[in-house]
Scaffold this motif. Sequence first.
Motif, PDB file in Angstrom:
ATOM      1  N   THR A  18      -1.841  -0.144  -4.675  1.00 26.93           N
ATOM      2  CA  THR A  18      -3.577   0.525  -4.361  1.00 26.93           C
ATOM      3  C   THR A  18      -3.325   1.368  -5.063  1.00 26.93           C
ATOM      4  OG1 THR A  18      -2.928   1.820  -2.651  1.00 26.93           O
ATOM      5  CG2 THR A  18      -3.330  -0.479  -2.355  1.00 26.93           C
ATOM      6  N   SER A  34      -8.070  -0.650  -2.624  1.00 29.48           N
ATOM      7  CA  SER A  34      -7.587  -0.499  -1.377  1.00 29.48           C
ATOM      8  C   SER A  34      -8.921  -1.886  -0.164  1.00 29.48           C
ATOM      9  CB  SER A  34      -8.141   0.238  -0.829  1.00 29.48           C
ATOM     10  OG  SER A  34      -7.040   1.940  -1.128  1.00 29.48           O
ATOM     11  N   LEU A  53      -5.210  -3.599   5.309  1.00 28.20           N
ATOM     12  CA  LEU A  53      -4.568  -4.411   4.491  1.00 28.20           C
ATOM     13  C   LEU A  53      -3.779  -5.620   4.030  1.00 28.20           C
ATOM     14  CD1 LEU A  53      -6.556  -4.801   1.345  1.00 28.20           C
ATOM     15  CD2 LEU A  53      -4.988  -2.598   0.655  1.00 28.20           C
ATOM     16  N   SER A  83      -5.075   3.859  -5.665  1.00 30.18           N
ATOM     17  CA  SER A  83      -4.454   4.846  -5.492  1.00 30.18           C
ATOM     18  C   SER A  83      -3.053   5.516  -5.166  1.00 30.18           C
ATOM     19  CB  SER A  83      -4.746   5.590  -3.737  1.00 30.18           C
ATOM     20  OG  SER A  83      -4.055   4.453  -2.338  1.00 30.18           O
ATOM     21  N   SER A 100       0.800  -0.999   0.381  1.00 31.30           N
ATOM     22  CA  SER A 100      -0.095   0.176  -0.331  1.00 31.30           C
ATOM     23  C   SER A 100       0.787   0.895  -0.055  1.00 31.30           C
ATOM     24  CB  SER A 100      -0.279  -0.364   0.905  1.00 31.30           C
ATOM     25  OG  SER A 100      -1.909  -0.889   1.059  1.00 31.30           O
TER      26      SER A 100
END
Length: 627
Positions: free
Chosen positions: A313, A336, A363, A315, A282
Amino acid sequence: MTIVETTALFRNALDAHRQGNLTAATRIYTAVIARDPGNAPSHFLLSMILRSTQQVEAALPHARLAVRIAPLNPSYQQGLAEVLLSNEQFAEAEQAFRRSVLCDPAHAAAWAWLRGRKEQLGDLPAAERVARLGRHLSGDGTGTTAHAEILARLGDVETAWPLADRAARQTSEYDPLADLKSGLMLPPIPVDRDQIAEARQRLSDALDRAGEGRLRLEEPVNQLGRVPFYLAFHGLDDRPLAERFNDLLRAATPAFLEPRQASASGEGAGQGGRARVGIFSSFFNAHTVLRYTQGLIRAMAARPDLEAIAIPTASIPPEARRHLESLGAAVAPVSSDYPRAAAQIREMRLSVLIFADIGMEPLSAALAHTDLAARRIALSGHPVTTGIRGLDGYVTSPIFEPEDCAAHYTEPLIHAPFWPLGYVRSGPDPATLPAPDRDLSRPALLCVQSLFKIHPDMDAAFQEILARVPDALLYFVDLPIGLKPLTDRFRRRLATAGIDVDRRVRFLPRMQLPHYLGWLRGADVVLDTWYFSGGDSSLSALAVGAPIVTRQGAFYRGRQTAALLREAGVTETVASTSDAYIDLVASLATDPERAEDVRRRIENGAGRLFGRNDGADDLIDRIVRQT
């Protein structure tokens, strides 16, 4: 069609909806709307079905119509907000949630989203204000626990712990999830060793009770939302607590126990029969994790027998994605959201799934528990055991580890001769760095580690150093503005140790890389933290020749700087005790000739730390193929 007939048709749609026959429910809701366009419940429920089946564009007009017809219905406002969220229209979604709580101040779900939005934006003080207001207006026990969680993240466990205990007493039945959340309220800036011991005992007790209470989690990332991240900074062996936490998580989450379905077309086989290897994080942005991992990604991508896939992820910023692509790997962002991310990774049919870090956010831990590849390997992006049984290996290096290192890990160890592979120096030529804006007549003692890495044991050392170097200033790097209460808490802790914070301590704002490196190069002494030493920051300091003093710890995370100094051929700034650390800092701060000699030797030896690929192919073979 009469009102009675329309009502009967609507009831048929509801029956189909409740029975899970979404196709029939969609058809009947649509028929009701055709006969009665002002039927708000049909618009609302149809929008929920369309959203749940990923038809967000089709859902949005119905959600808007439901709100237009019945604007004072808080559920309709929330429904519109959820559809807008699925369409990533966050600002408009926030407005819909705000209208929901105006319609019904006790609407707990809307308060929860508004609180979470402020958390997501990094504004914890604003999240705390929303949580406090929502708790008082909704009277919801879950809201009380959430308020306590935010208070704990802001460091105020003295208020958070009793509040969480009060929330537990609000419910008629024991709630193992709320109890576990309470146990995970670890202080980011603990005041002393006693508070650390109390926090660890609270977590231990909560794990015992939640296990007996038959905790069940359908979606662990959203339901629990936390991992025991701050344990790593306590300077203690975290393996027992990490294993108990993850054993409980695994037993409570049915999704973790689902076996992987091997593909008939050849699991993990990429183009030309190459092994398909994914590496997830992440934090594939400007974070330390990417800088520590990029050498391995580049080496795997260069192998003709492997198909390397970097898995960030969704983002991830565009520039970070371009950087990953420049390493030669395919880039496949995933959601996510845990169930979606797990499904997306399953579709990749990996033979090996590597986790660049586990333990900093929920996650990665959830995905690591899930059977997504034939082999699952952890790297040391967060250098402490994951506590997850079933992982096939943890990559470490003997240069960082004590002799008894295997006892500190749940996972089998895979030893790399040197880590990180292929690390690249950051920033411009050290000779061109901007000089720090400081009073050159006063020695600058600089600690660039995050404040939560600074154990309370160091406070007395800081006080003694400042007493022995009476004209010195002690510099720290401040936390982001949204975490100002943590900085205030740290200031109070230093004051309690007898330090005149206003006169002797300065907090630097967060800086762009050239100015950060300029401060490292311009400091008289760089002070490493004891139980969780610098990694990337220490490499940056050594790259610019900064005289850095460290105290070697008992675990990998406390031995990084010491190992790097040894590799660079400089051992005299590695202390084994607190007193030796104080002596070294005071000596370098008051003896410019000695400090300059250390600086020169670091500059000469630091090149040994960069661009190294010692044993890369052998390491990759051991990661990819069990030996």
